[in-house]
Scaffold this motif. Structure first.
Motif, short mmCIF file in Angstrom:
data_model
loop_
_atom_site.label_atom_id
_atom_site.label_comp_id
_atom_site.label_asym_id
_atom_site.label_seq_id
_atom_site.Cartn_x
_atom_site.Cartn_y
_atom_site.Cartn_z
N GLU A 167 0.82 -1.21 0.00
CA GLU A 167 0.00 0.00 0.00
C GLU A 167 0.86 1.26 0.00
OE1 GLU A 167 -3.26 0.16 2.73
OE2 GLU A 167 -3.80 -1.92 2.34
N ARG A 168 1.94 1.27 0.80
CA ARG A 168 2.83 2.44 0.81
C ARG A 168 3.47 2.64 -0.56
NH1 ARG A 168 3.89 0.49 5.91
NH2 ARG A 168 5.73 -0.64 5.25
N ALA A 169 3.86 1.55 -1.23
CA ALA A 169 4.46 1.65 -2.56
C ALA A 169 3.43 2.20 -3.55
CB ALA A 169 4.95 0.28 -3.02
N PHE A 170 2.18 1.78 -3.43
CA PHE A 170 1.12 2.28 -4.30
C PHE A 170 0.93 3.78 -4.11
CE2 PHE A 170 -3.35 3.45 -4.82
CZ PHE A 170 -3.56 3.10 -6.15
N VAL A 171 0.86 4.21 -2.85
CA VAL A 171 0.68 5.63 -2.54
C VAL A 171 1.86 6.45 -3.08
CG1 VAL A 171 0.55 7.32 -0.66
CG2 VAL A 171 -0.82 5.24 -0.57
N ALA A 172 3.07 5.94 -2.89
CA ALA A 172 4.25 6.63 -3.40
C ALA A 172 4.23 6.74 -4.91
CB ALA A 172 5.52 5.92 -2.93
N GLU A 173 3.81 5.68 -5.58
CA GLU A 173 3.72 5.69 -7.05
C GLU A 173 2.67 6.70 -7.52
OE1 GLU A 173 4.31 4.85 -11.07
OE2 GLU A 173 5.56 4.48 -9.32
N MET A 174 1.53 6.74 -6.84
CA MET A 174 0.49 7.71 -7.21
C MET A 174 0.98 9.14 -6.99
SD MET A 174 -2.10 6.15 -8.46
CE MET A 174 -0.94 5.05 -9.23
N ALA A 175 1.71 9.37 -5.91
CA ALA A 175 2.25 10.70 -5.65
C ALA A 175 3.28 11.08 -6.71
CB ALA A 175 2.88 10.75 -4.26
N ARG A 176 4.09 10.11 -7.10
CA ARG A 176 5.10 10.37 -8.13
C ARG A 176 4.43 10.70 -9.46
NH1 ARG A 176 7.36 8.23 -12.30
NH2 ARG A 176 6.27 6.25 -12.21
N ARG A 177 3.40 9.96 -9.82
CA ARG A 177 2.70 10.22 -11.09
C ARG A 177 1.98 11.56 -11.07
NH1 ARG A 177 -0.18 4.54 -12.80
NH2 ARG A 177 1.76 3.38 -13.09
N GLY A 178 1.38 11.87 -9.91
CA GLY A 178 0.65 13.13 -9.80
C GLY A 178 1.58 14.33 -9.80
N GLY A 179 2.78 14.11 -9.30
CA GLY A 179 3.74 15.21 -9.20
C GLY A 179 4.57 15.41 -10.45
N GLY A 180 4.49 14.47 -11.38
CA GLY A 180 5.40 14.60 -12.51
C GLY A 180 4.75 14.38 -13.79
#
Length: 137
Positions: free
Chosen positions: A124-137
């Motif tokens: 779940e943490r990896a999923f959240v980090a991936e979503m944040a990365r996609r949203g930020g870039g």
């Protein structure tokens, strides 16, 4: 045998239990759907789900060849903490407060607390980090 000394806590500072209650209060305020986990409906659904024959063992331990009804650790040793001798109903798809995803039993899996607290939470943490990365870039 030597006794562990009491820890020092300055007057007015909250105890560990008080800090934990405050953390839970803030977490529940940020995620109102968390109240579903304390509802009678969830407790009944959870018990019914875990009472089904196919949900008697941790799915992740089963994949590794271990039949764990929640009383063992993933390495096969006995669980020593009685508070962790149970199975957890894990949502395989993050529901984000969506009631249709939360209550969809096809998205649930029985897992032991060790798998829930390590692998599932890391996923779940990896999923959240991936979503944040996609949203930020």
């Amino acid at each position: 045998m030597a006794k562990k000394p009491n820890s020092f806590r300055p007057r007015g500072m909250p105890t560990a239990a008080e800090r934990e209650r405050e953390y839970d209060r803030q977490r529940n305020a940020q995620r109102p759907w968390r109240k579903w986990y304390f509802s009678r409906r969830w407790k009944n659904e959870r018990l019914n789900f875990l009472s089904e024959p196919e949900n008697q063992f941790c799915r992740r331990c089963q994949a590794a060849g271990l039949l764990n009804p929640g009383t063992m650790r993933p390495d096969g040793s006995l669980q020593r903490d009685p508070r962790r001798m149970h199975l957890v109903v894990h949502h395989t798809v993050r529901h984000h407060g969506d009631p249709s995803l939360f209550w969809d039993r096809s998205l649930w899996e029985p897992i032991c607390p060790d798998h829930h607290d390590s692998e599932a939470q890391a996923e779940e943490r990896a999923f959240v980090a991936e979503m944040a990365r996609r949203g930020g870039g």
